[in-house]
Each structure stands twice: as C-alpha cells, then as structure tokens.
Design an enzyme around this catalytic site. Structure first.
Site, PDB file in Angstrom:
ATOM      1  N   GLU A 127      40.367  45.373  13.628  1.00 15.42           N
ATOM      2  CA  GLU A 127      41.405  44.558  14.298  1.00 15.42           C
ATOM      3  C   GLU A 127      42.453  45.371  15.045  1.00 15.42           C
ATOM      4  O   GLU A 127      43.646  45.119  14.937  1.00 15.42           O
ATOM      5  CB  GLU A 127      42.090  43.654  13.256  1.00 15.42           C
ATOM      6  N   ASN A 169      35.259  46.597  14.056  1.00 16.01           N
ATOM      7  CA  ASN A 169      35.196  45.204  13.624  1.00 16.01           C
ATOM      8  C   ASN A 169      36.441  44.452  14.089  1.00 16.01           C
ATOM      9  O   ASN A 169      37.560  44.964  13.976  1.00 16.01           O
ATOM     10  CB  ASN A 169      35.135  45.193  12.082  1.00 16.01           C
ATOM     11  N   HIS A 206      35.216  34.255  12.993  1.00 19.58           N
ATOM     12  CA  HIS A 206      35.935  33.166  12.318  1.00 19.58           C
ATOM     13  C   HIS A 206      36.171  32.088  13.372  1.00 19.58           C
ATOM     14  O   HIS A 206      37.073  32.215  14.206  1.00 19.58           O
ATOM     15  CB  HIS A 206      37.277  33.665  11.769  1.00 19.58           C
ATOM     16  N   GLU A 235      31.881  38.299   9.362  1.00 20.44           N
ATOM     17  CA  GLU A 235      32.767  37.471   8.527  1.00 20.44           C
ATOM     18  C   GLU A 235      32.656  36.000   8.910  1.00 20.44           C
ATOM     19  O   GLU A 235      33.657  35.278   8.965  1.00 20.44           O
ATOM     20  CB  GLU A 235      34.224  37.934   8.668  1.00 20.44           C
ATOM     21  N   ASP A 237      32.621  32.266   9.423  1.00 17.25           N
ATOM     22  CA  ASP A 237      32.927  30.953   8.857  1.00 17.25           C
ATOM     23  C   ASP A 237      33.279  30.031  10.006  1.00 17.25           C
ATOM     24  O   ASP A 237      33.701  30.486  11.069  1.00 17.25           O
ATOM     25  CB  ASP A 237      34.005  30.981   7.763  1.00 17.25           C
TER      26      ASP A 237
HETATM   27  C1  XIL Z   1      40.909  38.214   3.977  1.00 17.79           C
HETATM   28  C2  XIL Z   1      40.449  37.847   2.572  1.00 17.79           C
HETATM   29  O1  XIL Z   1      39.394  36.914   2.670  1.00 17.79           O
HETATM   30  C3  XIL Z   1      41.592  37.280   1.783  1.00 17.79           C
HETATM   31  O2  XIL Z   1      41.215  37.103   0.413  1.00 17.79           O
HETATM   32  C4  XIL Z   1      42.812  38.179   1.849  1.00 17.79           C
HETATM   33  O3  XIL Z   1      43.903  37.545   1.224  1.00 17.79           O
HETATM   34  C5  XIL Z   1      43.175  38.505   3.289  1.00 17.79           C
HETATM   35  O4  XIL Z   1      42.044  39.063   3.938  1.00 17.79           O
HETATM   36  N1  XIL Z   1      39.700  39.609   8.729  1.00 17.79           N
HETATM   37  C6  XIL Z   1      39.258  40.592   7.868  1.00 17.79           C
HETATM   38  C7  XIL Z   1      39.158  40.308   6.406  1.00 17.79           C
HETATM   39  O5  XIL Z   1      38.846  41.669   8.323  1.00 17.79           O
HETATM   40  O6  XIL Z   1      39.407  41.453   5.635  1.00 17.79           O
HETATM   41  C8  XIL Z   1      40.097  39.197   6.008  1.00 17.79           C
HETATM   42  O7  XIL Z   1      39.861  38.900   4.628  1.00 17.79           O
HETATM   43  C9  XIL Z   1      39.913  37.994   6.891  1.00 17.79           C
HETATM   44  C10 XIL Z   1      40.215  38.328   8.327  1.00 17.79           C
END
Ligand code: XIL
Length: 300
Positions: A127, A169, A206, A235, A237
């Site tokens: 990020e 990422n 996401h 990741e 969802d």
């Molecule tokens: C999130 C986790 O799912 C949570 O449990 C935590 O509180 C915060 O982080 N991008 C990422 C992940 O790279 O590490 C994040 O995970 C979600 C967004």
C-alpha cells in the site's frame, strides 16, 4: 472437483485464505479452511507490530502457529507484510530518516531470515501508492525516508530469501483506468527495466460500492503480467457477496496464465474484517457454502 483448492489445482493455481491465529481452536473454522484452501496468509500475525514489537526483538509465536498449521496440513504460505505504513509498532512510528530506513532493512532481514526458504511469496511492500488521481506515492514515514525506499526494500528482500517470490501488494489497483493502478504499473515497469528484483504484483481486490469490480480487471491482470511478473489476487472480498462478480474475478484470473492464484480475505462472513453484515466471503456465519462459493467452484 469438490473443493476450491482441488479445482484451482486443475490449472496449476492455488486457492487461499487469510487465517487468524486466535481462531485455530475453532473446529468449524479449521475444518473448512483445511478442506477448501491450499495457500495461507496470516491475517495479522506476520505484520510489523506482531513480529518486531520492540526494536531488534522479534516475536514469531503467532506467525509460527499459522505457519505450522498450514505446513502440517500440506499448504503453502504467503508472507504478509514487511514494509507498510500501517500496523507499525510504536517505536517504528516515531522513527524517521536514516534511522527508520535502517529499521526497515533490519526488519526485512529479521523476518525473512526466520522464514527463509519457507514462504511462497512475500508482500515486501504494501500500500505505498496514494488514493485519488495523483498516481503518486502515499505520504508516509517510509516515503519520507526517500523515494528509493521501495527498491531498497526489494533488494534487501532478494538477498534475505532468494527462494521467495517478492510482491508489491496494494488495493484499488484493480481498475485499469485508475491513476493509482497506472502509478503502480509504471513503478513495476521501471523496476523490471532497471533490474530491481520484483516477481509479482498482489491485487488485494477488496471490492465495494466505492471501488467496484470493473470488467477492465482482466486488462489490469494482463498488463501487469506482460511486464514479466506474476499476478496474485491476494485479499479478495466482495461487499454483498455477488456470485456473478466472484465468477468474473475467477474467470479474469484464469484468462491470464501468469495469474497464479486467488486468496480470499477470511473463511466465513463472521471472520471478515468488514464484519458479517458485509456478506463478503464464500461461507456464511454458520459455515455453510454460499451461492458465491458454488459460483467460484464452477468457474475454476
Ligand atoms: C486487516 C485485517 O483483516 C484486520 O484484522 C486488521 O485489523 C487490519 O488489517 N489491506 C491489507 C491487510 O493489506 O493487511 C488488511 O488486513 C486489510 C487491508
């Protein structure tokens, strides 16, 4: 095929999930995770605050619980994440300049050294790009150490574990028309041209109403792959859990040979960082397969 992992393996891909160490005692959770997935990401346990709570003092207890569970069950592990502006321990948040730069290097060496030879791919940098229309870097304490911090992180990582794939990422780099996507694309192209070691791009993916799935996602995956890196959906969802959108994501990955695998960010809706109400994952809060699950399985 009857599980996500087995279906993904038919095309040489993996299907993964994020795992929380605190849930490894939940039998419904581990039964589903063990049955359906063959790649594991620690949801929080390999992050900076977890692995180096005090400078120079590493703690791998929770990360190792997840690693050991995965390997004992025949799964591979993605490492997440080494250099990030979020979830930094307090001591790191208060550093700057050369001191912070050295701490980042030491952190990468410490964590990758512990897991040397054991990790399929590391999210080396997470990020680092800004939201919005600039296409540039996010302001952060790491960015303020100098614009070369990302390539220093990758060069350090390549030396610390030559066997791991090294990934950049990020979120909101799924839509090819977005400036943030183009900013990351230009960085990866530059790294490949100059020989900075980078092997993969992680599309967090996401998806929600502010950053919805767009049909140009396949173009994004193809474009990164054409630079000579693997693409991993790291990741996934989807707020609302649309079965159609889940199928689109799978079909777009399968259309590109270098899209090597898909990870969903949790097992059941009740495990999601977005809360159960988001209905963003493939199993409901009782562990039942949702329509999105069947859609993904059919698409694989
Ligand atoms: C999130 C986790 O799912 C949570 O449990 C935590 O509180 C915060 O982080 N991008 C990422 C992940 O790279 O590490 C994040 O995970 C979600 C967004």
């Amino acid at each position: 095929e009857s599980t996500l992992a087995a279906a993904a393996q038919q095309s040489g891909r993996y299907f993964g999930t994020a795992i929380a160490a605190g849930k490894l005692g939940d039998q419904q959770y581990t039964t589903i995770a063990n049955r359906e997935f063959d790649m594991i990401t620690a949801e929080n346990e390999m992050k900076i605050d977890a692995t180096e709570p005090n400078r120079g003092q590493f703690n791998f207890s929770a990360g190792d619980r997840i690693y050991n569970w995965a390997v004992q069950n025949g799964k591979r592990v993605r490492g997440h994440t080494l250099a990030w502006h979020n979830q930094q321990p307090g001591w790191m948040q208060s550093l700057s300049g050369g001191n912070l730069r050295q701490a980042m290097i030491d952190h990468i060496n410490g964590v990758m050294g512990h897991y040397r030879g054991k990790i399929y791919a590391w999210d080396v940098v997470n990020e680092a790009y800004a939201d919005g229309n600039s296409g540039g870097r996010r302001d952060s304490n790491l960015q303020r150490t100098g614009n070369d911090w990302i390539e220093v992180a990758f060069r350090t990582a390549a030396a610390a574990d030559p066997s791991a794939k090294l990934c950049y990422n990020d979120y909101n780099i799924d839509n090819w028309s977005w400036a943030k996507t183009q900013g990351v694309y230009n960085m990866v192209r530059d790294f490949k041209q100059r020989g900075v070691p980078i092997h993969c791009v992680g599309l967090q993916s996401h998806f929600n109403s502010n950053s919805p799935y767009n049909s140009n996602y396949r173009t994004t995956i193809q474009s990164f792959a054409a630079l000579g890196v693997d693409v991993q959906i790291t990741e996934l969802d989807i707020q609302g859990g649309s079965a159609t959108t889940y199928a689109n994501v799978v079909n777009d990955c399968l259309a590109v040979p270098r899209c090597t695998g898909i990870t969903v960010w949790g097992v059941r809706d009740s495990d999601s960082w977005l809360g159960a109400g988001a209905s963003a994952l493939l199993f409901d809060g009782n562990g039942n397969k949702k329509a999105a699950y069947n859609s993904v399985l059919n698409a694989l």
